[in-house]
Every structure is written in C-alpha cells, then in structure tokens.
Design a protein around this motif. Sequence first.
Motif, PDB file in Angstrom:
ATOM      1  N   TYR A 112      -2.530  12.147  50.163  1.00 50.57           N
ATOM      2  CA  TYR A 112      -3.363  11.050  50.651  1.00 50.57           C
ATOM      3  C   TYR A 112      -4.776  11.541  50.963  1.00 50.57           C
ATOM      4  O   TYR A 112      -4.985  12.709  51.307  1.00 50.57           O
ATOM      5  N   THR A 153      -5.778   6.299  51.382  1.00 50.24           N
ATOM      6  CA  THR A 153      -5.350   5.909  50.036  1.00 50.24           C
ATOM      7  C   THR A 153      -4.661   7.062  49.318  1.00 50.24           C
ATOM      8  O   THR A 153      -4.859   8.237  49.657  1.00 50.24           O
ATOM      9  N   VAL A 154      -3.863   6.718  48.319  1.00 45.90           N
ATOM     10  CA  VAL A 154      -3.160   7.723  47.516  1.00 45.90           C
ATOM     11  C   VAL A 154      -4.156   8.379  46.562  1.00 45.90           C
ATOM     12  O   VAL A 154      -4.947   7.695  45.907  1.00 45.90           O
ATOM     13  N   ASN A 155      -4.128   9.699  46.502  1.00 48.21           N
ATOM     14  CA  ASN A 155      -5.005  10.418  45.573  1.00 48.21           C
ATOM     15  C   ASN A 155      -4.220  10.886  44.344  1.00 48.21           C
ATOM     16  O   ASN A 155      -3.038  10.556  44.186  1.00 48.21           O
ATOM     17  N   SER A 173      -8.173  10.456  53.360  1.00 50.14           N
ATOM     18  CA  SER A 173      -8.587   9.620  54.489  1.00 50.14           C
ATOM     19  C   SER A 173     -10.107   9.474  54.511  1.00 50.14           C
ATOM     20  O   SER A 173     -10.836  10.432  54.289  1.00 50.14           O
ATOM     21  N   GLN A 217      -1.781   2.281  55.756  1.00 45.04           N
ATOM     22  CA  GLN A 217      -2.041   3.116  54.589  1.00 45.04           C
ATOM     23  C   GLN A 217      -1.455   2.514  53.314  1.00 45.04           C
ATOM     24  O   GLN A 217      -0.542   1.680  53.374  1.00 45.04           O
ATOM     25  N   GLU A 218      -1.974   2.952  52.181  1.00 45.12           N
ATOM     26  CA  GLU A 218      -1.459   2.502  50.891  1.00 45.12           C
ATOM     27  C   GLU A 218      -0.078   3.128  50.658  1.00 45.12           C
ATOM     28  O   GLU A 218       0.047   4.353  50.681  1.00 45.12           O
ATOM     29  N   ILE A 227      -9.309   4.416  56.553  1.00 49.53           N
ATOM     30  CA  ILE A 227      -8.794   3.956  55.265  1.00 49.53           C
ATOM     31  C   ILE A 227      -8.100   5.124  54.574  1.00 49.53           C
ATOM     32  O   ILE A 227      -8.729   6.139  54.263  1.00 49.53           O
ATOM     33  N   ARG A 273      -0.157  10.549  43.345  1.00 50.44           N
ATOM     34  CA  ARG A 273       0.384   9.831  42.182  1.00 50.44           C
ATOM     35  C   ARG A 273       1.356  10.704  41.396  1.00 50.44           C
ATOM     36  O   ARG A 273       2.327  10.198  40.818  1.00 50.44           O
TER      37      ARG A 273
END
Length: 537
Positions: free
Chosen positions: A186, A198-200, A188, A267-268, A196, A204
Amino acid sequence: MIKNKKTDNLSREERIIRKRKELAKKEKVAAIWTRVSSADQYKNNNSIPTQIAACEDYCARNGIRVKKYFGGENESGSKAGELFLDMIGEVLADPEYNHIIVYDFDRFSRSSTDGIIYKAKAKNSGVTVKSVNQPIDENNILAEQIENIFIVLANIDNAMRRHKCHEGMVACINRGEWYSRPPYGYTSKKVGKKHIITVNEQGRILKHAFEWIVDEPEIRQTEIIRRLRSEGLEISKQKLSQCLRNCFYCGLIEHEYLNGNRIEGCQEPLITKAMYWKVQDILDGNNSNYLHAKETPRFPLKGHIRSSMDGRALTGYTVKKKNLDYYKSNSKGCNISAKVVHAQFVEILNSLSVPDEFNPLFEMVIRRKFEEKESEFTERAQLVSKNHNALKTKLKTAKTRYVTENCISEEDYNEVKADLERKISECEQELKMCTTARSNLAEYTSTTLKIASTLGSEWRKFDFEVCQKIQALVFPEGILWDNENRVARTENMNPFFAKIALAVRSVGGCDIKNKDTSNEVSRLVAGGGLEPPASGL
C-alpha cells in the motif's frame, strides 16, 4: 619527597573534580549535546544543524572552547538513552570539561526526573549545564530551581502534546483512517487532513498469493514465494505470513485503539472479505480443501466425513486379524464398515455424471470458465515477462560495470551474476508454464467434462491424492454420516456439480431444447469451484 596525604585519600571522582576546578580557572571547555526525539524529526526538520549552530554561536560569544560534539541523532527523551548516558559518563570522567551546552533544557532530557537528577550530578562534579535559549544568571540564588522549573515545564508541555496527539490518533482510527505506515503493498498520501491509502504495484502482485491459496488450497508458501519472485516481487516467508493474516487487505482495520474490534477502513481493499476469510480457513486447516500431510490411503474420507450427531470427524481403524477397515466416531454405536461408506460415496459420485442432453450447456459453462483462466494466465505472463526483461538488463549492467568500468570486484560480480541468472531461469520456467497452460486451455473443456462424468471410477482407484482432490472439489465442506439411517448425506455441494445433480433429476422426459437455460448458464459461470484439470485432477 613528602606525599600530600589529603590528595592520596581522595577517591578517583574527587581527584577529577579537584583537577576540573583547577583547569576551569584557565579555560572554559564544553561538550555540545544535541538530539531529536524521532527519526522523522532527524530526517525532515533540520533540527540538529540548527541546534549545533546555535550552541556554537553561544560558545563563541562566551569564550567557551568546544572539545567534542555528542548526540546528533534521534533518541527519545522519555528516559535516559544509551547516547545520553555515554555522553554524561565521558564528560564527568574527563576533568577538562566544565560545561555541557544544550539548545533548550528539553533537549537535555525530556524526562523531568532524569533531567533534574543528571543536571544535579553534573553540577556536583563541577560541570554546568547551559541552555542557549534559556540563559539564567549563575549568581541568582534561585538559578538552579528556575532551571529545574524549565525542565518540568518542558515535560508538562510534551505530556499535553502527547495527550492531544493520542486523541487525534484514536479519532482517526475510529473514522477508519490508517494514520501510520500502511502494510506492505500500500501507498499512503495525506490530502488535507485525510489519509488516502491505495494499492500499489507490489500490492497488485501480492494479490495473486491470496488467489492462488483459494484456487489451490494445497499450495505451499515456498511455491507462492517462487511465483511472486518470478513476477518481480521479493518477499520473505515471514512477511508473506503476516500479509496473509492481515485483515487490512480486505478493507477492515484492526488496532489496539479499537479494543479488539474490527471496523471498516477507508483504504482501497486488495481482496474481497469472502476471499480473506476463505484464506484464513485454509491456513487454519479448517477447510476440507486443506490436504493433511499424513496420508491414510486406506481411509481417504478420514477428516472429510463427519458424524451428523455431533459434527465430529470420523476416524479410521483396521481390525488386523481380519484385515477389515472401519470408520468410527465418539457417538455411541457409530462404527461403520469402510466398504459400506466407500460404496455409498462412489454411488454419489456416479450420480453426478452429466446427461448427454446437457452436454452442450455444460460445455458452454466450462468454456467460459476457462476463458477467464486464460486471461489470468495472460496477465501473469505479462508480469513475468516484464520482470524477466528487467533482470536481463540488470545482468547486462553488472557485466558492463565489471568488464569495462572495473567498478566491482570479480567476487562481487560472480555473486551478483549467479543470483540474477537463477532468477532469470525461474522466470523462463514460469513463462513456459503460462504459455503451456494457455495453449492447452482449449483442450481442457472436453477433458473436464469427461472427468466430471467419471469421478466415481477415478475415486475408486484409491489414489490418495486424487481422492482428496475429488472430495475437496465436489464437497468442499465435507459429507455427513447419518448413523441412524446408515447413509451418507451430502450438503453444500460445489455449485457446478449441484447443477449436474439437478439436471440428472429433471432430465427424465424433459426436452433440454425447450428449456430456457440462459439463467442457469449465467449462475454457473458466476459460481466457483471449477478449475482446469492441470491444477486439480
């Protein structure tokens, strides 16, 4: 020569103090002590250079020679740290020192107790602690008490800041916002007052680990790590275990401020909650898909068949004199011949053969499922190919630096070369597997349908591994033994085979061509539990 008896009777510490007083009349000598409380402060706010510059300026204005600089790193002031104690010990042991210069008294020690104690100890040894920003006249009778008040006030100020910060962190977590460093995979970013997350790219790729466990419950972590490495993600076994157990990846948050509760995070999500809990069941060994290390070929249903009375798994035993196998449970009178149980299970499997009239429907379902698999293999092949090219570039760069630039030694080059060549070889093997799987997917449709129609005969061969896979595939949650009626009961069947069973029951006298099967097809395609024979049987 007459010895001075008074000097001989002094302790080492007393001799140092006497020597310090003599040297202090000639010259003022100081140690400069600087510190920050955290690594972030050390890296980001330029506090250490500011402290040093101010201390040097103070010494220059007051005719003090700086002998040595201490600290200059992050060390929490909540208690006396190693760097602080080393500084105090060295200064008090050297009679040349008579001053310790600090930027503020709270830089000397943020703990009021330690600050007052060590400042008093230094004073008793002839060393004065001076604050650049809080100068106090030494002739003031209350000088020492005022300095101690400054230390206490700094401690109170820090305690109030910690309290406010704690309240802010609790509120942040209760809103579902993760304020600290996020888990692996992740990124930040703070936008205004919001965090915020998100997945990096790493995340993935990591997602595949969860998917592989669900698709192949018997997969080992070493195999997962190998596959991830071939896709460009280096991860240790310990780190992987932590990731697989962390509910953060399915959108939940677990934190000490939540008192053992889990809440929805902002979070995503990397995976769905259903996938996360499925993985937890498999890792805990609570899922019937989990393959036990200890094989019991004579009892393939051991651990998969449970008593309908109490839900406990049946165990197996052999009467050696007669060479007869039995299943039993703790329930009174629950003792069944293995032949009877096995015969009933084979009969159940045989009843799942696809009727000829339904072949077109089920071929359509299987083909669509394999088309989904093909896209997964394509995506994976792209990742592996990208990593393969990157590794080859690294190897070429290492060779250039060794041969033409002479930047690295032969030993280092050979070590790097061997490691890169190993990783390149793994990538090439993985690419070959992906290519083979994609090219064979078209053939899997008819093969899968054939296997689905011969499960009973395949299971009757008593190949332990095949038996386990068939059981896990058709009845993911196992089967029940009804001891009162002496029959095996099947519940929660794989949706694909449940549709076959429904088709078998409804086929009598019903024309498949006249039925609207579009809804059935869509439900089957959306269902899980169907994998290519290459990964299962």
